[in-house]
Scaffold this motif. Structure first.
Motif, PDB file in Angstrom:
ATOM      1  N   LYS A 170      18.111 140.966  40.502  1.00 21.18           N
ATOM      2  CA  LYS A 170      17.535 142.722  41.180  1.00 21.18           C
ATOM      3  C   LYS A 170      17.265 141.076  42.771  1.00 21.18           C
ATOM      4  CE  LYS A 170      16.543 144.667  37.308  1.00 21.18           C
ATOM      5  NZ  LYS A 170      17.317 145.872  37.637  1.00 21.18           N
ATOM      6  N   HIS A 171      17.641 140.125  42.460  1.00 20.54           N
ATOM      7  CA  HIS A 171      17.037 139.442  43.810  1.00 20.54           C
ATOM      8  C   HIS A 171      17.885 138.035  43.825  1.00 20.54           C
ATOM      9  CE1 HIS A 171      14.242 142.336  44.942  1.00 20.54           C
ATOM     10  NE2 HIS A 171      13.096 141.624  43.756  1.00 20.54           N
ATOM     11  N   VAL A 172      18.207 137.974  45.049  1.00 20.54           N
ATOM     12  CA  VAL A 172      19.019 136.095  45.179  1.00 20.54           C
ATOM     13  C   VAL A 172      18.031 135.861  46.211  1.00 20.54           C
ATOM     14  CG1 VAL A 172      21.086 135.165  46.012  1.00 20.54           C
ATOM     15  CG2 VAL A 172      21.441 136.945  44.802  1.00 20.54           C
ATOM     16  N   PHE A 173      17.511 134.906  45.821  1.00 19.13           N
ATOM     17  CA  PHE A 173      16.751 133.821  47.349  1.00 19.13           C
ATOM     18  C   PHE A 173      18.229 132.958  47.525  1.00 19.13           C
ATOM     19  CE2 PHE A 173      13.747 135.139  44.098  1.00 19.13           C
ATOM     20  CZ  PHE A 173      13.140 136.101  45.328  1.00 19.13           C
ATOM     21  N   VAL A 174      17.712 133.147  48.824  1.00 20.67           N
ATOM     22  CA  VAL A 174      19.097 132.210  49.201  1.00 20.67           C
ATOM     23  C   VAL A 174      18.263 131.174  50.704  1.00 20.67           C
ATOM     24  CG1 VAL A 174      21.196 132.320  51.258  1.00 20.67           C
ATOM     25  CG2 VAL A 174      20.570 133.980  49.750  1.00 20.67           C
ATOM     26  N   ALA A 175      18.495 129.849  50.369  1.00 20.28           N
ATOM     27  CA  ALA A 175      18.612 128.935  50.991  1.00 20.28           C
ATOM     28  C   ALA A 175      19.042 128.131  51.805  1.00 20.28           C
ATOM     29  CB  ALA A 175      17.775 127.406  50.761  1.00 20.28           C
ATOM     30  N   GLN A 176      18.607 127.473  52.779  1.00 22.12           N
ATOM     31  CA  GLN A 176      20.215 126.961  54.002  1.00 22.12           C
ATOM     32  C   GLN A 176      20.010 125.277  54.097  1.00 22.12           C
ATOM     33  OE1 GLN A 176      20.448 130.223  55.046  1.00 22.12           O
ATOM     34  NE2 GLN A 176      21.724 129.027  56.218  1.00 22.12           N
ATOM     35  N   ARG A 177      21.469 125.322  52.898  1.00 21.77           N
ATOM     36  CA  ARG A 177      21.926 123.839  53.524  1.00 21.77           C
ATOM     37  C   ARG A 177      22.379 123.466  54.331  1.00 21.77           C
ATOM     38  NH1 ARG A 177      22.811 119.441  54.390  1.00 21.77           N
ATOM     39  NH2 ARG A 177      23.411 117.596  52.346  1.00 21.77           N
ATOM     40  N   THR A 178      23.125 124.071  54.925  1.00 22.39           N
ATOM     41  CA  THR A 178      23.750 123.912  56.632  1.00 22.39           C
ATOM     42  C   THR A 178      23.038 124.998  57.302  1.00 22.39           C
ATOM     43  OG1 THR A 178      25.593 125.427  56.138  1.00 22.39           O
ATOM     44  CG2 THR A 178      25.373 123.638  54.876  1.00 22.39           C
ATOM     45  N   ASP A 179      23.483 124.655  58.727  1.00 21.73           N
ATOM     46  CA  ASP A 179      23.515 125.864  60.027  1.00 21.73           C
ATOM     47  C   ASP A 179      24.408 126.738  59.289  1.00 21.73           C
ATOM     48  OD1 ASP A 179      21.295 124.119  60.538  1.00 21.73           O
ATOM     49  OD2 ASP A 179      22.739 122.944  61.755  1.00 21.73           O
ATOM     50  N   ASN A 180      25.501 126.910  58.805  1.00 20.53           N
ATOM     51  CA  ASN A 180      25.918 128.020  59.226  1.00 20.53           C
ATOM     52  C   ASN A 180      25.627 129.348  58.581  1.00 20.53           C
ATOM     53  OD1 ASN A 180      28.477 126.023  59.609  1.00 20.53           O
ATOM     54  ND2 ASN A 180      29.007 125.816  57.636  1.00 20.53           N
ATOM     55  N   LYS A 181      26.268 130.577  59.252  1.00 18.16           N
ATOM     56  CA  LYS A 181      25.919 131.768  58.387  1.00 18.16           C
ATOM     57  C   LYS A 181      26.522 132.523  57.665  1.00 18.16           C
ATOM     58  CE  LYS A 181      22.247 132.457  62.074  1.00 18.16           C
ATOM     59  NZ  LYS A 181      20.910 131.863  61.363  1.00 18.16           N
ATOM     60  N   VAL A 182      26.146 133.447  56.277  1.00 17.71           N
ATOM     61  CA  VAL A 182      26.526 133.843  55.794  1.00 17.71           C
ATOM     62  C   VAL A 182      25.882 134.985  55.452  1.00 17.71           C
ATOM     63  CG1 VAL A 182      26.719 131.431  54.044  1.00 17.71           C
ATOM     64  CG2 VAL A 182      24.233 133.006  53.797  1.00 17.71           C
ATOM     65  N   GLN A 183      26.556 136.176  54.843  1.00 19.87           N
ATOM     66  CA  GLN A 183      26.192 137.008  55.011  1.00 19.87           C
ATOM     67  C   GLN A 183      25.694 137.832  53.808  1.00 19.87           C
ATOM     68  OE1 GLN A 183      30.137 140.096  53.787  1.00 19.87           O
ATOM     69  NE2 GLN A 183      28.887 142.109  53.692  1.00 19.87           N
ATOM     70  N   MET A 184      24.276 138.634  54.098  1.00 18.09           N
ATOM     71  CA  MET A 184      22.771 138.935  53.713  1.00 18.09           C
ATOM     72  C   MET A 184      22.807 140.449  53.486  1.00 18.09           C
ATOM     73  SD  MET A 184      21.222 135.377  52.845  1.00 18.09           S
ATOM     74  CE  MET A 184      19.725 136.163  52.981  1.00 18.09           C
ATOM     75  N   GLY A 185      23.259 140.388  51.612  1.00 15.86           N
ATOM     76  CA  GLY A 185      23.123 141.491  51.809  1.00 15.86           C
ATOM     77  C   GLY A 185      21.329 142.378  50.886  1.00 15.86           C
TER      78      GLY A 185
END
Length: 730
Positions: free
Chosen positions: A289-304
């Protein structure tokens, strides 16, 4: 034990596994004192400080606790054999233990049988109908009458330490970037854990739900494990190097509702696309139902649409999260291991027994003392990381090192530079890494000060004598205790190791030696009979339950029974062979499927590998058995030689001479094939069954290869084998 274990609950029905000795009442968690919670209530940005410890009172995203309201006093009742059915004759269900029988008052078991005297050094059990005596140095809580159960103690892995020493360092995150470290106190770790736990609850994660964790080693990944435990959710950590297909298979099998991941991972100077892998995996996982995304690097990733920025949500969450009350036999976590059938097994560990065993083995095997810095360099995706990076050390209030990098990044001195800088006291690693570093010479070790080291440990596979001696003499300077530990994902913690023992008792190189408290090893013959006496070999089994043992394979309890209890009814079959020496010590000889029978002589392939490893030009070997028309079975050796090696045929003849002289002529391999590398899992174990498939020409049915570090190695070995066959036939 993450959430509060409810005492008085039974172990696996009929197994005699650990029970908690208190009465069985459900007790609400007690709040921390004002001192313990100071600095934990302020919202604000989540941040990490590099190198030095965090500023006093600073808020941080680094908090996690295995959360329960009490520490149970658990004991194991000895049985003559292990039973797998409930009193009604039903096996435990795939998702948990069998239904509990009605509660009744009972005296705590001593672990040595009804009516027997307590083990040496232990206090006798209290008379029936009385509460257990308090532990030495403890007093009843204020307002509690003597002899009655006190209010719940602080939670095991965090709260109890925050209560006493909030600024003690819990974790030292040795990041991939050389020379950078993050120090995390127990107070900060609790803060982070509670915020993450409240975030999960906000998005519908409840007690009993499954959560996949697909993250590189970090304080936040530890917090994710402990946050799940705090709210009663079941975590399944998937090594952050597995493919999307492997991740999806584990998510589907366990029915996870959420995934916690990083945008990217960093290891050995390389970027690992974790979020992209998760995106690919969850396409075929409708339960997510959910994907929790933390930041290890400063690079952006696509968020749905189902993606949630974890740190942003945690910054808004409350820093207090009462732990869920849990039964001692409720699931704490699942961890998947590969199986030869092609389907990974979801090994289930429970709350109280697992934590008790992890904490005790951590303390006594490594002689951990308060104030030590404990350095286990395993990834949290493996059971070693669960037991000896997270749960065991944190339950004991230790400072545990999180190692994100590799042994050779940026150079082969990385381990030893970290030992010097962090002043590590106990170092626990894999023989594969030791053998790798051995090839680079002693100068990389001696370049750094290792005087802080007191105990060295080996884990994951039997260590050969050459690697043991190098580890002991070069790394440990001949003064550190070296413990070669034997255990499995299924056992939850160390079962056989040289320590604990009598003071200054002998340690035999490259041998696990002594069973831990409560472990009763036996050797079985081919007819299923117990082999008595010493100087004997057989199948290694365990005769009675212990707290840390796995409870089932998730969703397939029959597979659990068949895999571990069917071969030798009444005993846990480890799958390993062992030799009991003339002095009664245990030497692991390798997997039973790695034991070959040459002309009636049973021989562990590890013995041949150990002999061949003495050749200076051969850093790695793997030996398997193959069908032989005359001898029944023969030995086929795969070897890796050093790059500068020129005379391969000479090396092969020298290897045969070494094996003949060290073991016997019958043990000499019939074939020796040089390959560039061996098929290894990401944890460093050699997958010998794949080599067996190659030699027996069953390459079309390799089974589960998802745990391989690089699946391309299979084709490399197949090509080398075909060329070897063509050359031999001509």
């Amino acid at each position: 034990m993450a959430a509060a274990a409810r005492p008085g609950s039974p172990g696996p029905a009929g197994t005699g596994a650990s029970r908690c000795s208190r009465r069985g009442q459900r007790i609400p968690p007690a709040p921390l004192s004002a001192a313990g919670r100071a600095g934990c209530r302020r919202p604000g940005a989540l941040r990490l400080r590099l190198r030095g410890g965090p500023a006093p009172g600073a808020s941080s995203p680094l908090g996690a606790a295995a959360g329960g309201g009490i520490r149970p006093q658990c004991t194991a009742r000895r049985t003559d054999s292990i039973s797998l059915t409930s009193p009604a004759g039903r096996p435990p269900g795939p998702a948990g233990p069998a239904p509990r029988p009605p509660r009744r008052h009972r005296q705590p078991a001593t672990g040595v049988g009804p009516g027997a005297a307590p083990a040496p050094g232990t206090a006798p059990a209290p008379p029936s109908g009385t509460a257990p005596a308090p532990a030495p140095g403890t007093e009843p809580a204020p307002g509690t009458a003597p002899g009655t159960a006190p209010p719940p103690e602080p939670v095991n892995c965090l709260d109890q330490h925050v209560e006493k020493s909030p600024n003690r360092v819990a974790l030292i995150w040795e990041r991939d970037e050389p020379g950078t470290a993050v120090h995390v106190t127990y107070r900060e770790l609790l803060d982070l854990t509670c915020r993450l736990a409240n975030t999960l609850k906000k998005y519908g994660i409840q007690k009993g739900d499954k959560v996949a964790i697909y993250m590189s080693v970090s304080p936040l990944s530890v917090a994710a494990m402990l946050a799940c435990a705090r709210i009663g959710a079941v975590h399944t950590v998937v090594f952050a190097g597995f493919s999307a297909e492997s991740l999806a298979g584990r998510i589907t099998d366990s029915g996870c509702k959420a995934v916690i991941t990083y945008n990217q991972g960093v290891r050995g100077g390389r970027i690992i696309e974790l979020k992209a892998t998760v995106d690919e995996a969850v396409k075929n996982c409708p339960s997510i139902k959910h994907v929790f995304v933390a930041q290890r690097t400063d690079n952006k990733v696509q968020m749905g649409d189902r993606d949630i920025p974890l740190e942003e949500e945690m910054a808004k969450a409350a820093s207090v999260c009462p732990p869920e009350s849990m039964d001692s036999e409720d699931m704490l976590f699942m961890l998947y291991t590969s199986g030869s059938t092609g389907k990974p097994k979801g090994i289930v560990h429970s709350q109280a027994g697992y934590l008790l065993y992890a904490a005790l083995t951590h303390k006594y095997v490594f002689d951990y003392q308060q104030g030590d810095v404990f350095g286990c360099v395993a990834d949290i995706g493996w059971i070693t990381g669960h037991s000896y990076v997270v749960y065991g050390p944190l339950c004991n209030g230790a400072t545990s090192v999180l190692f994100e990098s590799t042994p050779v990044y940026p150079d082969p001195g990385r381990y030893w530079e970290v030992v010097q800088r962090l002043k590590i006291n106990q170092f626990y690693g894999a023989p594969t890494a030791i053998r790798l570093l051995l090839n680079y010479g002693e100068e990389w070790v001696k370049k750094y000060d290792r005087s802080s080291l007191k105990t060295l440990g080996s884990v994951g596979e039997p260590i050969n004598n050459e690697a043991w001696q190098w580890f002991y003499q070069v790394v440990g300077e001949g003064r550190c205790t070296l413990v070669d530990t034997w255990w499995q994902t299924e056992t939850g913690g160390i079962c056989i190791a040289p320590r604990p023992s009598e003071e200054k008792a002998e340690i035999v190189p490259a041998m696990a030696m002594r069973p831990f408290f409560g472990i009763v090893p036996v050797l079985m013959d081919e007819n299923g009979k117990v082999i008595e006496g010493n100087d004997v070999s057989g199948a290694l089994c365990i005769a009675q339950p212990w707290p840390g043992m796995a409870r089932t394979i998730y969703g397939d309890h029959q597979r659990f029974v068949d895999a571990y209890f069917k071969a030798y009814p009444g005993y846990y079959f480890t799958g390993d062979g062992a030799y009991r020496t003339k002095k009664g010590y245990y030497q692991i000889t390798g997997r039973m499927d790695d034991v070959i029978n040459i002309s009636g002589h049973r021989l562990g392939t590890a013995e041949i590998e150990d002999a061949m490893a003495d050749h200076p030009e051969v850093p790695e070997t793997a030996v398997i058995g193959y069908p032989h028309k005359i001898k029944g079975e023969g030995a086929f050796a795969f070897i890796v030689v050093k790059e500068q090696t020129a005379h391969i045929d000479r090396v092969k003849e020298e290897l045969k001479t070494i094996v003949a002289s060290k073991i016997a002529k019958y043990a000499v391999p019939d074939h020796i094939l040089v390959v560039k590398r061996l098929p290894k899992t990401r944890s460093g174990k050699i997958m010998r069954r794949l080599l067996r498939k190659v030699v027996t020409e069953q390459s079309g049915n390799m089974g589960d290869v998802t745990t391989l570090d690089d699946p391309n190695v299979v084709k490399e070995i197949l090509d080398a084998y075909q060329k070897y066959k063509e050359k031999s036939s001509s």
